[in-house]
Scaffold this motif. Structure first.
Motif, PDB file in Angstrom:
ATOM      1  N   SER A 311       0.847  -1.184   0.000  1.00 12.41           N
ATOM      2  CA  SER A 311       0.000   0.000   0.000  1.00 12.41           C
ATOM      3  C   SER A 311       0.886   1.239   0.000  1.00 12.41           C
ATOM      4  O   SER A 311       1.981   1.221   0.580  1.00 12.41           O
ATOM      5  CB  SER A 311      -0.920   0.005   1.234  1.00 12.41           C
ATOM      6  OG  SER A 311      -0.152  -0.003   2.421  1.00 12.41           O
ATOM      7  N   PRO A 312       0.446   2.317  -0.635  1.00  7.94           N
ATOM      8  CA  PRO A 312       1.255   3.550  -0.651  1.00  7.94           C
ATOM      9  C   PRO A 312       1.496   4.061   0.767  1.00  7.94           C
ATOM     10  O   PRO A 312       0.610   4.027   1.622  1.00  7.94           O
ATOM     11  CB  PRO A 312       0.391   4.517  -1.452  1.00  7.94           C
ATOM     12  CG  PRO A 312      -0.510   3.655  -2.269  1.00  7.94           C
ATOM     13  CD  PRO A 312      -0.774   2.439  -1.440  1.00  7.94           C
ATOM     14  N   SER A 313       2.723   4.491   1.012  1.00 10.64           N
ATOM     15  CA  SER A 313       3.103   4.934   2.340  1.00 10.64           C
ATOM     16  C   SER A 313       3.174   6.448   2.404  1.00 10.64           C
ATOM     17  O   SER A 313       3.666   7.101   1.483  1.00 10.64           O
ATOM     18  CB  SER A 313       4.456   4.336   2.735  1.00 10.64           C
ATOM     19  OG  SER A 313       4.868   4.811   3.994  1.00 10.64           O
ATOM     20  N   ALA A 314       2.672   6.997   3.508  1.00 11.54           N
ATOM     21  CA  ALA A 314       2.770   8.440   3.731  1.00 11.54           C
ATOM     22  C   ALA A 314       3.926   8.782   4.645  1.00 11.54           C
ATOM     23  O   ALA A 314       4.129   9.949   4.993  1.00 11.54           O
ATOM     24  CB  ALA A 314       1.461   8.945   4.352  1.00 11.54           C
ATOM     25  N   LEU A 315       4.713   7.766   5.034  1.00 14.56           N
ATOM     26  CA  LEU A 315       5.829   7.965   5.939  1.00 14.56           C
ATOM     27  C   LEU A 315       7.125   8.138   5.165  1.00 14.56           C
ATOM     28  O   LEU A 315       7.255   7.670   4.022  1.00 14.56           O
ATOM     29  CB  LEU A 315       5.952   6.767   6.894  1.00 14.56           C
ATOM     30  CG  LEU A 315       4.714   6.428   7.728  1.00 14.56           C
ATOM     31  CD1 LEU A 315       4.955   5.160   8.530  1.00 14.56           C
ATOM     32  CD2 LEU A 315       4.361   7.589   8.656  1.00 14.56           C
ATOM     33  N   ASP A 349       4.325   0.620   1.804  1.00 19.96           N
ATOM     34  CA  ASP A 349       4.290  -0.203   3.006  1.00 19.96           C
ATOM     35  C   ASP A 349       4.087  -1.653   2.584  1.00 19.96           C
ATOM     36  O   ASP A 349       3.238  -1.951   1.732  1.00 19.96           O
ATOM     37  CB  ASP A 349       3.143   0.217   3.928  1.00 19.96           C
ATOM     38  CG  ASP A 349       3.393   1.563   4.584  1.00 19.96           C
ATOM     39  OD1 ASP A 349       4.578   1.932   4.716  1.00 19.96           O
ATOM     40  OD2 ASP A 349       2.412   2.242   4.948  1.00 19.96           O
ATOM     41  N   VAL A 350       4.867  -2.553   3.185  1.00 21.72           N
ATOM     42  CA  VAL A 350       4.806  -3.969   2.814  1.00 21.72           C
ATOM     43  C   VAL A 350       4.409  -4.783   4.036  1.00 21.72           C
ATOM     44  O   VAL A 350       5.037  -4.690   5.092  1.00 21.72           O
ATOM     45  CB  VAL A 350       6.155  -4.469   2.263  1.00 21.72           C
ATOM     46  CG1 VAL A 350       6.066  -5.954   1.912  1.00 21.72           C
ATOM     47  CG2 VAL A 350       6.563  -3.658   1.044  1.00 21.72           C
ATOM     48  N   HIS A 351       3.349  -5.574   3.884  1.00 16.63           N
ATOM     49  CA  HIS A 351       2.893  -6.488   4.930  1.00 16.63           C
ATOM     50  C   HIS A 351       2.976  -7.903   4.365  1.00 16.63           C
ATOM     51  O   HIS A 351       2.388  -8.192   3.323  1.00 16.63           O
ATOM     52  CB  HIS A 351       1.456  -6.168   5.348  1.00 16.63           C
ATOM     53  CG  HIS A 351       1.272  -4.758   5.831  1.00 16.63           C
ATOM     54  ND1 HIS A 351       1.343  -4.417   7.162  1.00 16.63           N
ATOM     55  CD2 HIS A 351       1.044  -3.612   5.150  1.00 16.63           C
ATOM     56  CE1 HIS A 351       1.154  -3.118   7.292  1.00 16.63           C
ATOM     57  NE2 HIS A 351       0.963  -2.607   6.086  1.00 16.63           N
ATOM     58  N   LEU A 352       3.717  -8.773   5.070  1.00 14.57           N
ATOM     59  CA  LEU A 352       3.908 -10.148   4.622  1.00 14.57           C
ATOM     60  C   LEU A 352       3.528 -11.094   5.752  1.00 14.57           C
ATOM     61  O   LEU A 352       3.918 -10.892   6.903  1.00 14.57           O
ATOM     62  CB  LEU A 352       5.361 -10.384   4.206  1.00 14.57           C
ATOM     63  CG  LEU A 352       5.687 -11.772   3.641  1.00 14.57           C
ATOM     64  CD1 LEU A 352       5.025 -11.959   2.278  1.00 14.57           C
ATOM     65  CD2 LEU A 352       7.189 -11.976   3.526  1.00 14.57           C
TER      66      LEU A 352
END
Length: 461
Positions: A311-315, A349-352
């Motif tokens: 997902s696109p990250s705002a950080l 952002d990467v969630h695995l």
């Protein structure tokens, strides 16, 4: 009266110092030094008696292997190498509440039908163990139960009772009254375990030792404890999840890295004979960011679902949340995608997640993780009937992995029809051709991770 000499021992690594200091220079841990009585040295001027000569024998010889004690719990016997060897010592570790005491009480209850079993608890009162036995439905089992922490009393009792199987729960609660330190310290754990192991080897009974773990997940106390025992078993899994993984990390009488799968129920831990089907039971159709990995755990092929979400990250620094896999390998795969394939994953952002609570350690999962990442980024789902496995190198090449036929046969047994695997080497290709065809799967071979991306056309942004 002579002054008692003391020394300061690190509770993490066992290093000793003459005076207290904040940090252990051996393992770099802080506030781990504990004051203990120093062992008495031999007085000066007194000679040491000459030892007796030991006898050497030939390497070749015939030894009768005693029959193993089969517990009747298939998954537990698998991890132990087919059963319990008389005179062996097994160390069981795991997080609090994971099920160590539960599985050992179940094992003792089943063994008590044919063997003399003793359960010694140093943490819980007898009434608490009886309540657990009643909940598990084993209150009628012929298990000798006691609550004790003094090693001298325990050894004296075992010498008279002469049981076949003994459980000590746990080693961190025991103490030897001749050592001036608290239970759970390095010297107490090492000395208590040494006395118990020596007695088990001399009298030939199976000894289970329960060990606490640190916040890092390793057995608390000296590292030498794992070297002293014959088998080391770790309980893995989340207490909020119904699955429990019993993994053998050391076994002198069987294969290492073998696993047993259990499901926590109201009646205790129930073995799962076909974990692949259970891990994939909740999988829903063709979903982006999801694929099935055909792995090997010990000698057993196992299929698990790999899930990824980008997902696109705002950080300024995108988040990386990984459950059940190595974070460094994820960073390597993303670097290969960015450098060798021109994909821009770094800003997301990467969630695995490895579904089911299983921890995957083998590099063969690289290709499955890459497929899940590419699927999430492109919005194209991996076909539901496809399994993937292979190792990825830094240049983007897909390398072969072992036990290919076993992985494919397990996939075919569960109804999969297609497999994406590494490109086979020319040497021995004809010999393996028949085995791969016999699996009944459509085989897609790829030699570079760029070929994997051809299955996931990226959307123009």
């Amino acid at each position: 009266m002579a002054k008692t000499k003391t020394t300061f021992v690190c509770q993490s690594c066992g290093a000793s110092y003459n005076k207290w200091q904040g940090q252990c220079t051996s393992c770099n841990e802080w506030n781990t030094l504990s004051e203990e009585a120093a062992p008495e040295a031999i007085p000066k001027g007194m000679g040491v008696a000459k030892g007796r000569k030991i006898e050497f024998v030939a390497l070749e010889g015939e030894e009768k292997t005693p029959p193993r004690k089969v517990t009747g719990i298939g998954e537990f016997d698998r991890v132990c190498g087919g059963g319990l060897v008389p005179g062996s010592v097994i160390l069981v570790g795991g997080d609090p509440g994971i099920g160590k005491s539960t599985i050992l009480l179940q094992v003792m209850a089943t063994l008590s039908a044919k063997h003399d079993c003793a359960y010694i608890s140093g943490e819980e009162a007898i009434d608490q163990v009886r309540l657990r036995a009643r909940r598990l439905g084993h209150e009628k089992a012929k298990v000798k139960l006691a609550s004790a922490t003094n090693v001298r009393n325990i050894l004296t009792t075992l010498e008279d009772e002469k049981p076949d199987v003994v459980v000590i729960d746990s080693i961190q609660t025991l103490y030897i009254d001749t050592i001036d330190s608290a239970p759970g310290t390095v010297s107490q754990v090492r000395s208590s375990a040494n006395e118990l192991i020596r007695d088990a080897k001399r009298n030939g009974y199976v000894l289970f030792i329960v060990g606490h773990v640190t916040k890092e997940g390793t057995i608390a106390g000296p590292r030498v404890l794992e070297h002293m025992v014959d088998t080391v078993l770790y309980f893995e899994g989340d207490r909020g999840h119904q699955f429990r993984i019993l993994r053998g990390v050391k076994n002198r009488f069987g294969a290492t890295d073998e696993i047993g799968v259990f499901e926590m129920t109201e009646g205790g831990l129930q073995e799962v004979p076909n974990p692949s089907a259970l891990f994939l039971s909740d999988r829903k159709g063709d979903v982006t960011g999801s694929c099935v990995f055909a792995g090997i755990e010990g000698s057993r092929p196992m299929l698990v679902e790999v899930q990824a979400l980008l997902s696109p990250s705002a950080l300024a620094t995108p988040r990386r949340a990984i459950v059940g896999w190595d974070s460094s390998r994820l960073a390597m795969i993303m670097a290969v995608f960015d450098t060798r394939c021109g994909l821009g994953m770094g800003g997301n952002d990467v969630h695995l997640n490895i579904a089911g609570g299983l921890k995957v350690n083998e590099p063969a999962a690289d290709l499955a993780v890459a497929a899940a990442l590419a699927s999430s980024l492109s919005g194209v789902a991996v076909p539901q009937e496809t399994v993937i496995f292979g190792e990825i190198g830094l240049s983007g090449e897909v390398r072969a992995v072992g036990q290919t036929e076993s992985r494919l046969k397990e996939a075919a047994k569960l109804g999969f029809t297609r497999a994406i695997i590494p490109e086979r080497q020319k040497r021995g290709k004809k010999d393996k051709e028949k085995g791969l065809k016999d699996s009944g799967l459509e085989i897609w071979e790829i030699g570079h991770v760029q070929e994997l991306l051809s299955f996931f056309p990226m959307k123009d942004k």
